[in-house]
Design a protein around this motif. Structure first.
Motif, short mmCIF file in Angstrom:
data_model
loop_
_atom_site.label_atom_id
_atom_site.label_comp_id
_atom_site.label_asym_id
_atom_site.label_seq_id
_atom_site.Cartn_x
_atom_site.Cartn_y
_atom_site.Cartn_z
N TYR A 1 1.08 -1.23 -0.15
CA TYR A 1 0.00 -0.25 0.31
C TYR A 1 0.71 1.42 0.05
O TYR A 1 1.89 1.27 0.21
CB TYR A 1 -0.95 0.11 1.27
CG TYR A 1 -0.62 0.48 2.53
CD1 TYR A 1 -0.81 1.56 3.31
CD2 TYR A 1 0.50 -0.32 2.80
CE1 TYR A 1 0.17 2.04 4.60
CE2 TYR A 1 0.44 -0.07 4.63
CZ TYR A 1 0.29 0.87 5.02
OH TYR A 1 1.18 1.37 6.44
N SER B 1 -3.51 3.80 -1.49
CA SER B 1 -3.48 2.69 -2.69
C SER B 1 -3.59 1.84 -1.76
O SER B 1 -2.45 1.15 -1.09
CB SER B 1 -2.65 3.31 -3.59
OG SER B 1 -3.48 4.36 -3.97
N THR C 1 -3.13 -2.64 -2.53
CA THR C 1 -3.25 -3.53 -4.10
C THR C 1 -3.32 -4.65 -2.69
O THR C 1 -2.81 -5.44 -1.83
CB THR C 1 -1.80 -4.67 -4.71
OG1 THR C 1 -1.86 -2.79 -5.48
CG2 THR C 1 -1.59 -5.19 -5.80
N ALA D 1 -11.55 -6.63 -5.41
CA ALA D 1 -11.15 -5.18 -4.91
C ALA D 1 -12.63 -4.85 -4.62
O ALA D 1 -13.33 -4.26 -3.60
CB ALA D 1 -10.87 -4.04 -6.00
N SER E 1 -7.82 -6.31 -8.42
CA SER E 1 -7.71 -6.35 -7.05
C SER E 1 -6.60 -5.17 -6.16
O SER E 1 -5.74 -4.76 -5.47
CB SER E 1 -5.82 -7.35 -7.46
OG SER E 1 -5.38 -6.90 -8.25
N ARG E 2 -7.04 -3.92 -6.89
CA ARG E 2 -6.19 -2.16 -6.66
C ARG E 2 -7.50 -1.77 -6.46
O ARG E 2 -8.41 -1.23 -7.03
CB ARG E 2 -5.68 -1.77 -7.58
CG ARG E 2 -4.56 -2.64 -7.95
CD ARG E 2 -3.93 -1.83 -9.31
NE ARG E 2 -2.22 -2.71 -9.13
CZ ARG E 2 -2.04 -3.83 -10.30
NH1 ARG E 2 -3.15 -4.03 -10.59
NH2 ARG E 2 -0.86 -4.28 -9.89
N GLU F 1 -8.33 2.21 -4.29
CA GLU F 1 -8.05 3.40 -3.52
C GLU F 1 -8.83 3.84 -2.96
O GLU F 1 -10.98 4.12 -3.25
CB GLU F 1 -7.81 4.46 -4.73
CG GLU F 1 -6.85 4.10 -5.75
CD GLU F 1 -6.33 5.07 -7.18
OE1 GLU F 1 -6.77 5.68 -7.22
OE2 GLU F 1 -5.46 4.89 -7.06
#
Length: 557
Positions: free
Chosen positions: A106, A116, A118, A133, A164-165, A167
């Motif tokens: 992160y 952010s 992952t 996510a 997988s990400r 924010e």
């Protein structure tokens, strides 16, 4: 629920209850009584099995299930609680650093407005489906909309940039965002509903096999857990009180049992007392407003204020007059240390908050200068026809807090203040606790509790700011700490909120709406040879504090 005004059970009655409960435990363990041990033939291991080094553990540290596995009901509002069956984006390591859990990495933008993450690619729910996510977005958006258990009002939006990400875009910097990131359990978006507590799906090391409210919880290993496989396949938690847990340890029917300091001298064959340093503190919450006010706690309307504790001289006299070292010796039997704030010794602690206490004559002088005098010679001071007398509430099933209340009442009388102690349930304390003093507690691996306990903006939210405390100078420091873009900047403001040289909630000359007195060590009787991992300094709540290292538990060779 109505206030429980009965006194705590007598010593003889507690002993009888403990014996009865242990008989239930041992008999239930031997014959597998369904009403005790739950569905599907699940049963606690027998005494002979307890004495061998198997893959099952029986644990009696209190009720670990507050919130019933659902963050909308409060699951995750206690340190390390979720580590049993859930994962969070971050976690705390043995050096109290925030590191990735579900997140493999992160980052935080320079302006601290974008966080952010992952996700690790091998994260699976206990049903085998991948954690995505979208699950993270669903969890945080659900809790933000709910708004009762976790404050996420500072979050502007949450975006899943791919599978997988994730924010998080904030409305303003939030230095304590790590508190939510390390404590909020991620939920499965496809399987969460109003009945989630009945069959929770998590991404942690264990899954729920059986749960009987107020009695027991049985867990088994999650075959899809992404981390180190636990050595123990089955965990049985017995929700026993302190006396009953000790009796169960004597009977050989548990592997781990929490013990309060007054029981620490017990010697039990096959078990060793283990002590862990904590940030877990106890003190007195004192109403700061006069009687006749109204407020809320956990959404319920309650009476607020107390004409005696609203007087600043009462706070100041108790703060400097109570002898913390003596209280520590009596209540903790040496298993702890005096406390002056909630955060003693942590990076955001202001050392100027420490002072010499036990100063009885100085405390009496403060009271006299404020107009409190003993006009009738009974040893209790009065002002305007009102005696310096108030009630101190404590949970009846908590021996440490009951002992603390009694010792404080004894010392306060030497200052000319009369304190009547009263045991209750927590439901009763939440109803009456804003009009009476309460034996309060806390302690986390982050500074956010300083904001929740002392900011006027948290009044009437949850059970925050119990004293209804308000100081504009303190509010300013707390706001600047919360919105700081770096931890170093935040720490300076946390320290100034405690005492900036002229105002603050701590220190000899501070407002002291909560008078912190002791920091406790967590004590457990542990089966010989059972290693509980590399424990970080533990947070508030002996029921859950051990679980940060759950997957490290093992039998030593």
């Amino acid at each position: 629920m109505p206030q429980d005004e009965e006194p705590p059970p007598s010593k003889a009655k507690r002993a009888w209850i403990a014996t009865a409960l242990v008989l239930i435990v041992v008999v239930g363990a031997t014959v597998g009584v369904a009403t005790r041990w739950g569905r599907g033939g699940e049963s606690a291991p027998s005494l002979s099995e307890r004495q061998s080094r198997g893959t099952d553990l029986v644990i009696a540290v209190g009720d670990v299930t507050g919130g019933e596995f659902d963050p909308l009901k409060g699951w995750g509002s206690r340190p390390a609680q979720i580590r049993l069956i859930h994962s969070s984006l971050l976690t705390v390591d043995e050096d109290v650093n925030f590191v990735g859990d579900l997140a493999s990495k992160y980052s935080v933008s320079d302006d601290a407005m974008t966080w952010s993450f992952t996700l690790r690619d091998n994260a699976r729910w206990s049903n085998g489906e991948p954690v995505t996510a979208q699950d993270v977005v669903f969890t945080y958006e659900t809790l933000k909309k709910d708004g009762t258990r976790f404050d996420l009002t500072f979050v502007d939006r949450i975006d899943a940039t791919d599978e997988s990400r994730v924010e998080f875009h904030l409305k303003e910097p939030r230095s304590t965002f790590v508190s939510q990131l390390s404590e909020i359990p991620i939920l499965p978006a496809k399987h969460y509903d109003a009945d989630y507590s009945k069959d929770p799906i998590g991404s942690g090391p264990y899954t729920v096999v059986d749960y009987q409210q107020g009695q027991q919880l049985i867990l088994k290993t999650n075959p899809h857990w992404y981390g180190q496989r636990p050595e123990f396949d089955k965990l049985t938690f017995l929700f026993l009180g302190e006396d009953a847990a000790l009796a169960a340890a004597r009977a050989g029917s548990v592997d781990i049992a929490y013990v309060p300091p007054t029981f620490a001298d017990q010697r039990i064959a096959g078990m060793t007392l283990q002590s862990f340093e904590t940030v877990d503190s106890r003190g007195l919450s004192l109403p700061t407003l006069p009687a006749g006010n109204k407020g809320k706690i956990q959404g319920n309307d309650v009476a607020v204020g107390n004409d005696v504790t609203a007087n600043p001289a009462i706070h100041q006299a108790l703060n400097i007059g109570l002898d913390r070292e003596e209280i520590t010796k009596i209540v903790l039997q040496g298993h702890g240390r005096p406390a002056y704030t909630l955060v003693d010794g942590l990076p955001w602690f202001n050392e100027k908050a420490v002072f010499e206490d036990g100063r009885v004559e100085d405390a009496k002088r403060i009271l006299a200068e404020a107009g409190w005098r003993d006009s009738d010679g009974d040893g209790i001071v009065e002002k305007d026809g009102r005696k310096a007398a108030f009630t101190l509430m404590y949970p009846s099933d908590d021996k440490l807090r009951s002992d603390l209340a009694l010792v404080v009442a004894d010392q306060a009388r030497g200052l000319g203040i009369e304190i009547t102690t009263r045991g209750s349930t927590w439901d009763g304390i939440y109803i009456d606790g804003k009009a009476n003093a309460v034996t309060w507690g806390g302690g986390r691996h982050h500074a956010h509790q300083l904001y929740s306990m002392y900011s006027s903006k948290t009044i009437d939210t949850g059970y925050n700011n119990m004293p209804q405390y308000s100081n504009p100078t303190v509010d300013g420091h707390l706001d600047r700490a919360l919105s700081a873009t770096t931890q170093d900047k935040a720490n300076e403001h946390w320290k100034q909120a405690q005492w900036d040289g002229k105002a603050g909630f701590a220190g000899e000359d501070g407002d002291a709406p909560i008078i912190w007195l002791v920091r406790i060590d967590h004590l457990y009787l542990v089966r010989d040879g059972l290693h509980l991992g590399d424990q970080p300094i533990q947070g508030h709540g002996h029921e859950w504090a051990l679980f940060n290292t759950l997957v490290q538990w093992r039998w030593e060779k």
